[in-house]
Design a protein around this motif. Structure first.
Motif, PDB file in Angstrom:
ATOM      1  N   VAL A  64       0.862  -1.174   0.000  1.00 56.29           N
ATOM      2  CA  VAL A  64       0.000   0.000   0.000  1.00 56.29           C
ATOM      3  C   VAL A  64       0.902   1.228   0.000  1.00 56.29           C
ATOM      4  O   VAL A  64       1.856   1.295   0.770  1.00 56.29           O
ATOM      5  CB  VAL A  64      -0.927  -0.011   1.229  1.00 56.29           C
ATOM      6  CG1 VAL A  64      -1.814   1.207   1.257  1.00 56.29           C
ATOM      7  CG2 VAL A  64      -1.751  -1.279   1.232  1.00 56.29           C
ATOM      8  N   ARG A  65       0.632   2.208  -0.864  1.00 54.92           N
ATOM      9  CA  ARG A  65       1.485   3.391  -0.944  1.00 54.92           C
ATOM     10  C   ARG A  65       1.429   4.227   0.330  1.00 54.92           C
ATOM     11  O   ARG A  65       2.444   4.612   0.859  1.00 54.92           O
ATOM     12  CB  ARG A  65       1.080   4.253  -2.124  1.00 54.92           C
ATOM     13  CG  ARG A  65       1.449   3.647  -3.431  1.00 54.92           C
ATOM     14  CD  ARG A  65       1.156   4.592  -4.543  1.00 54.92           C
ATOM     15  NE  ARG A  65       1.625   3.998  -5.791  1.00 54.92           N
ATOM     16  CZ  ARG A  65       1.844   4.653  -6.878  1.00 54.92           C
ATOM     17  NH1 ARG A  65       1.634   5.939  -6.904  1.00 54.92           N
ATOM     18  NH2 ARG A  65       2.279   4.058  -7.957  1.00 54.92           N
ATOM     19  N   ASP A  66       0.248   4.529   0.799  1.00 50.61           N
ATOM     20  CA  ASP A  66       0.096   5.329   2.010  1.00 50.61           C
ATOM     21  C   ASP A  66       0.175   4.401   3.206  1.00 50.61           C
ATOM     22  O   ASP A  66      -0.586   3.443   3.308  1.00 50.61           O
ATOM     23  CB  ASP A  66      -1.249   6.048   1.973  1.00 50.61           C
ATOM     24  CG  ASP A  66      -1.455   6.989   3.146  1.00 50.61           C
ATOM     25  OD1 ASP A  66      -0.473   7.263   3.855  1.00 50.61           O
ATOM     26  OD2 ASP A  66      -2.596   7.458   3.331  1.00 50.61           O
ATOM     27  N   PRO A  67       1.065   4.636   4.139  1.00 49.76           N
ATOM     28  CA  PRO A  67       1.186   3.724   5.272  1.00 49.76           C
ATOM     29  C   PRO A  67      -0.068   3.681   6.147  1.00 49.76           C
ATOM     30  O   PRO A  67      -0.303   2.692   6.842  1.00 49.76           O
ATOM     31  CB  PRO A  67       2.379   4.268   6.053  1.00 49.76           C
ATOM     32  CG  PRO A  67       2.675   5.603   5.515  1.00 49.76           C
ATOM     33  CD  PRO A  67       2.042   5.707   4.178  1.00 49.76           C
ATOM     34  N   LEU A  68      -0.879   4.710   6.104  1.00 53.64           N
ATOM     35  CA  LEU A  68      -2.094   4.728   6.923  1.00 53.64           C
ATOM     36  C   LEU A  68      -3.317   4.216   6.167  1.00 53.64           C
ATOM     37  O   LEU A  68      -4.407   4.150   6.733  1.00 53.64           O
ATOM     38  CB  LEU A  68      -2.358   6.148   7.429  1.00 53.64           C
ATOM     39  CG  LEU A  68      -1.278   6.739   8.346  1.00 53.64           C
ATOM     40  CD1 LEU A  68      -1.616   8.174   8.679  1.00 53.64           C
ATOM     41  CD2 LEU A  68      -1.144   5.908   9.600  1.00 53.64           C
ATOM     42  N   GLU A  69      -3.152   3.862   4.898  1.00 56.49           N
ATOM     43  CA  GLU A  69      -4.308   3.443   4.093  1.00 56.49           C
ATOM     44  C   GLU A  69      -4.964   2.187   4.643  1.00 56.49           C
ATOM     45  O   GLU A  69      -6.194   2.081   4.683  1.00 56.49           O
ATOM     46  CB  GLU A  69      -3.872   3.224   2.647  1.00 56.49           C
ATOM     47  CG  GLU A  69      -5.011   2.894   1.708  1.00 56.49           C
ATOM     48  CD  GLU A  69      -5.996   4.035   1.551  1.00 56.49           C
ATOM     49  OE1 GLU A  69      -7.182   3.739   1.302  1.00 56.49           O
ATOM     50  OE2 GLU A  69      -5.596   5.196   1.689  1.00 56.49           O
ATOM     51  N   ALA A  70      -4.177   1.224   5.085  1.00 51.75           N
ATOM     52  CA  ALA A  70      -4.752  -0.008   5.625  1.00 51.75           C
ATOM     53  C   ALA A  70      -5.553   0.296   6.893  1.00 51.75           C
ATOM     54  O   ALA A  70      -6.656  -0.247   7.089  1.00 51.75           O
ATOM     55  CB  ALA A  70      -3.648  -1.013   5.925  1.00 51.75           C
ATOM     56  N   ARG A  71      -5.034   1.170   7.725  1.00 51.19           N
ATOM     57  CA  ARG A  71      -5.763   1.536   8.957  1.00 51.19           C
ATOM     58  C   ARG A  71      -7.005   2.350   8.632  1.00 51.19           C
ATOM     59  O   ARG A  71      -8.024   2.234   9.305  1.00 51.19           O
ATOM     60  CB  ARG A  71      -4.832   2.309   9.885  1.00 51.19           C
ATOM     61  CG  ARG A  71      -3.736   1.417  10.414  1.00 51.19           C
ATOM     62  CD  ARG A  71      -2.877   2.134  11.406  1.00 51.19           C
ATOM     63  NE  ARG A  71      -1.884   1.213  11.933  1.00 51.19           N
ATOM     64  CZ  ARG A  71      -0.616   1.485  12.036  1.00 51.19           C
ATOM     65  NH1 ARG A  71      -0.161   2.659  11.659  1.00 51.19           N
ATOM     66  NH2 ARG A  71       0.221   0.603  12.524  1.00 51.19           N
ATOM     67  N   ARG A  72      -6.918   3.178   7.609  1.00 48.80           N
ATOM     68  CA  ARG A  72      -8.076   3.967   7.198  1.00 48.80           C
ATOM     69  C   ARG A  72      -9.205   3.043   6.723  1.00 48.80           C
ATOM     70  O   ARG A  72     -10.374   3.262   7.035  1.00 48.80           O
ATOM     71  CB  ARG A  72      -7.670   4.932   6.082  1.00 48.80           C
ATOM     72  CG  ARG A  72      -8.755   5.907   5.703  1.00 48.80           C
ATOM     73  CD  ARG A  72      -8.267   6.937   4.705  1.00 48.80           C
ATOM     74  NE  ARG A  72      -7.349   7.870   5.345  1.00 48.80           N
ATOM     75  CZ  ARG A  72      -6.089   8.064   4.977  1.00 48.80           C
ATOM     76  NH1 ARG A  72      -5.585   7.410   3.962  1.00 48.80           N
ATOM     77  NH2 ARG A  72      -5.331   8.933   5.605  1.00 48.80           N
ATOM     78  N   GLU A  73      -8.853   1.986   6.009  1.00 51.53           N
ATOM     79  CA  GLU A  73      -9.871   1.035   5.547  1.00 51.53           C
ATOM     80  C   GLU A  73     -10.494   0.278   6.712  1.00 51.53           C
ATOM     81  O   GLU A  73     -11.698   0.013   6.710  1.00 51.53           O
ATOM     82  CB  GLU A  73      -9.250   0.075   4.541  1.00 51.53           C
ATOM     83  CG  GLU A  73      -8.912   0.739   3.224  1.00 51.53           C
ATOM     84  CD  GLU A  73      -8.216  -0.194   2.257  1.00 51.53           C
ATOM     85  OE1 GLU A  73      -8.033  -1.384   2.605  1.00 51.53           O
ATOM     86  OE2 GLU A  73      -7.870   0.262   1.166  1.00 51.53           O
ATOM     87  N   VAL A  74      -9.700  -0.057   7.702  1.00 50.15           N
ATOM     88  CA  VAL A  74     -10.236  -0.721   8.892  1.00 50.15           C
ATOM     89  C   VAL A  74     -11.227   0.196   9.592  1.00 50.15           C
ATOM     90  O   VAL A  74     -12.306  -0.230  10.014  1.00 50.15           O
ATOM     91  CB  VAL A  74      -9.088  -1.131   9.849  1.00 50.15           C
ATOM     92  CG1 VAL A  74      -9.625  -1.563  11.200  1.00 50.15           C
ATOM     93  CG2 VAL A  74      -8.263  -2.235   9.228  1.00 50.15           C
ATOM     94  N   CYS A  75     -10.868   1.461   9.697  1.00 47.90           N
ATOM     95  CA  CYS A  75     -11.762   2.421  10.361  1.00 47.90           C
ATOM     96  C   CYS A  75     -13.034   2.642   9.539  1.00 47.90           C
ATOM     97  O   CYS A  75     -14.103   2.821  10.104  1.00 47.90           O
ATOM     98  CB  CYS A  75     -11.022   3.745  10.574  1.00 47.90           C
ATOM     99  SG  CYS A  75     -11.924   4.930  11.587  1.00 47.90           S
ATOM    100  N   GLU A  76     -12.932   2.621   8.208  1.00 44.23           N
ATOM    101  CA  GLU A  76     -14.108   2.810   7.369  1.00 44.23           C
ATOM    102  C   GLU A  76     -15.082   1.639   7.473  1.00 44.23           C
ATOM    103  O   GLU A  76     -16.286   1.811   7.301  1.00 44.23           O
ATOM    104  CB  GLU A  76     -13.691   2.999   5.911  1.00 44.23           C
ATOM    105  CG  GLU A  76     -13.065   4.343   5.631  1.00 44.23           C
ATOM    106  CD  GLU A  76     -12.557   4.462   4.211  1.00 44.23           C
ATOM    107  OE1 GLU A  76     -12.628   3.462   3.466  1.00 44.23           O
ATOM    108  OE2 GLU A  76     -12.083   5.546   3.844  1.00 44.23           O
ATOM    109  N   LEU A  77     -14.575   0.448   7.766  1.00 47.21           N
ATOM    110  CA  LEU A  77     -15.460  -0.716   7.896  1.00 47.21           C
ATOM    111  C   LEU A  77     -16.279  -0.685   9.172  1.00 47.21           C
ATOM    112  O   LEU A  77     -17.335  -1.299   9.250  1.00 47.21           O
ATOM    113  CB  LEU A  77     -14.638  -2.010   7.821  1.00 47.21           C
ATOM    114  CG  LEU A  77     -14.026  -2.284   6.443  1.00 47.21           C
ATOM    115  CD1 LEU A  77     -13.135  -3.520   6.516  1.00 47.21           C
ATOM    116  CD2 LEU A  77     -15.111  -2.466   5.402  1.00 47.21           C
ATOM    117  N   ASN A  78     -15.793   0.014  10.175  1.00 42.58           N
ATOM    118  CA  ASN A  78     -16.523   0.166  11.426  1.00 42.58           C
ATOM    119  C   ASN A  78     -17.356   1.449  11.327  1.00 42.58           C
ATOM    120  O   ASN A  78     -16.807   2.541  11.263  1.00 42.58           O
ATOM    121  CB  ASN A  78     -15.530   0.255  12.593  1.00 42.58           C
ATOM    122  CG  ASN A  78     -16.223   0.344  13.938  1.00 42.58           C
ATOM    123  OD1 ASN A  78     -17.420   0.554  14.018  1.00 42.58           O
ATOM    124  ND2 ASN A  78     -15.440   0.188  14.991  1.00 42.58           N
TER     125      ASN A  78
END
Length: 101
Positions: A64-78
């Motif tokens: 993932v290019r943005d290091p926070l993108e994976a965490r952002r997706e986790v937060c979007e699922l909640n």
């Protein structure tokens, strides 16, 4: 007598200005329609497309290019985290739900 002279001078001035405007509108180079179309070479010089770097594309390496993108997706699922992120920002919402970023 003076109003007649003034009226004559104003009439001549108006005719002169109208004739200049008519001369300008007749020429094809100055017409608005000639400004609407630009040659392909001129348009290519104005707009240059950036080349993509396919070697380091995230789909190739799975990163993932943005290091926070994976965490952002986790937060979007909640839904609660996503709603809170709209109000206070993603990083603070993620921190409150899942711990430090």
């Amino acid at each position: 007598m003076k109003p007649l002279i003034m009226l004559t001078l104003l009439t001549l001035l108006t005719l002169g200005l109208c004739r200049r405007a008519a001369d300008r509108s007749i020429s094809a180079d100055d017409s608005p329609s000639s400004e609407a179309f630009v040659s392909k070479r001129a348009s290519d010089e104005m707009v240059r497309r950036h080349k993509r770097n396919y070697i380091y594309d995230s789909s190739v390496y799975g990163a993932v290019r943005d290091p926070l993108e994976a965490r952002r997706e986790v937060c979007e699922l909640n839904p609660n985290c996503d709603e809170l992120a709209d109000h206070i920002g993603f990083q603070e919402a993620y921190r409150r739900f899942y711990g430090p970023v």
